[in-house]
Design a protein around this motif. Structure first.
Motif, short mmCIF file in Angstrom:
data_model
loop_
_atom_site.label_atom_id
_atom_site.label_comp_id
_atom_site.label_asym_id
_atom_site.label_seq_id
_atom_site.Cartn_x
_atom_site.Cartn_y
_atom_site.Cartn_z
N TYR A 78 2.11 6.09 4.44
CA TYR A 78 3.14 7.11 4.21
C TYR A 78 2.59 8.49 4.60
CZ TYR A 78 5.78 10.77 2.07
OH TYR A 78 6.45 11.95 1.90
N GLU A 79 1.42 8.82 4.10
CA GLU A 79 0.87 10.15 4.40
C GLU A 79 0.53 10.32 5.88
OE1 GLU A 79 -1.29 12.61 1.48
OE2 GLU A 79 -1.89 10.64 0.68
N ASN B 56 8.74 10.32 13.95
CA ASN B 56 8.98 9.83 12.59
C ASN B 56 10.39 9.39 12.42
OD1 ASN B 56 6.37 10.44 11.99
ND2 ASN B 56 6.86 12.35 10.90
N HIS C 26 10.52 4.79 2.66
CA HIS C 26 10.07 4.21 3.93
C HIS C 26 9.36 2.87 3.75
CE1 HIS C 26 11.11 7.96 5.90
NE2 HIS C 26 10.48 8.59 4.93
N GLY D 222 8.36 8.93 -1.26
CA GLY D 222 8.18 8.73 0.18
C GLY D 222 7.92 7.26 0.51
N ASP E 132 2.00 8.84 8.46
CA ASP E 132 3.19 8.84 9.30
C ASP E 132 4.23 9.90 8.95
OD1 ASP E 132 2.00 6.67 10.50
OD2 ASP E 132 3.55 5.22 9.95
N TYR E 133 4.27 10.34 7.71
CA TYR E 133 5.39 11.19 7.28
C TYR E 133 4.97 12.54 6.71
CZ TYR E 133 7.88 6.82 7.88
OH TYR E 133 8.39 5.66 8.41
N THR E 134 3.68 12.86 6.74
CA THR E 134 3.25 14.17 6.25
C THR E 134 2.30 14.79 7.29
OG1 THR E 134 1.20 13.53 5.08
CG2 THR E 134 3.29 13.26 3.87
N LYS F 271 -0.55 5.33 15.38
CA LYS F 271 0.54 6.07 14.74
C LYS F 271 1.69 6.31 15.71
CE LYS F 271 1.61 10.46 12.57
NZ LYS F 271 1.10 11.73 12.09
N GLU G 188 9.41 0.18 6.62
CA GLU G 188 8.69 0.65 7.81
C GLU G 188 7.18 0.66 7.55
OE1 GLU G 188 11.10 2.56 6.31
OE2 GLU G 188 12.63 3.00 7.80
#
Length: 142
Positions: free
Chosen positions: A95-96, A142, A61, A57, A98-100, A138, A64
């Motif tokens: 990462y966590e 996404n 990304h 991940g 924004d994407y989880t 945030k 970004e």
């Protein structure tokens, strides 16, 4: 007399393994996927799904994530001036965040705990502030 190693939950162990890979890749100027594959073959054991998810991940990304981090740091303490452990913990946390769907409080708590065990005395407070700012800013998509 030796110090006792900290007791980590399965999730914390997975995050620490991901941090080890991110840190090693940065130090060696190697790709994350190459470093992941190398470490997986050296360990010989199974890799936790969370470790794999975080490493790939962050790799997917990366730009970004670094832009988000740069936007949350000050001119006096930019991303490239951060200790490598802190920078990579911050990448993992962004990462966590924004994407989880991991709760922001859990993400920040894990990063702060690992920083307390593995980085400078100032790192936990620094990362807590940086990640709280990142969580508040945030992106909505996404």
């Amino acid at each position: 007399m030796s110090e006792r190693a900290p007791h980590y939950s399965a999730q914390t162990k997975a995050r620490k393994a991901a941090l080890d890979i991110l840190f090693m890749a940065e130090q060696r100027e190697a790709s994350l996927s190459e470093t992941y594959t190398e470490q997986r073959s050296l360990s010989g054991g199974p890799v936790r799904e969370l470790t794999r998810e975080i490493v790939f991940g962050v790799a997917e990304h990366y730009d970004e994530i670094d832009r988000r981090l740069a936007a949350c740091t000050s001119a006096a303490w930019p991303l490239d001036r951060m200790p490598s452990v802190d920078r990579n913990l911050a990448r993992m946390a962004i990462y966590e965040l924004d994407y989880t769907n991991t709760p922001p409080a859990a993400v920040i708590s894990e990063a702060v705990r690992l920083a307390g065990d593995l980085s400078t005395d100032d790192s936990p407070a620094f990362l807590n502030g940086l990640l709280a700012k990142a969580a508040a800013a945030k992106p909505t998509t996404n």
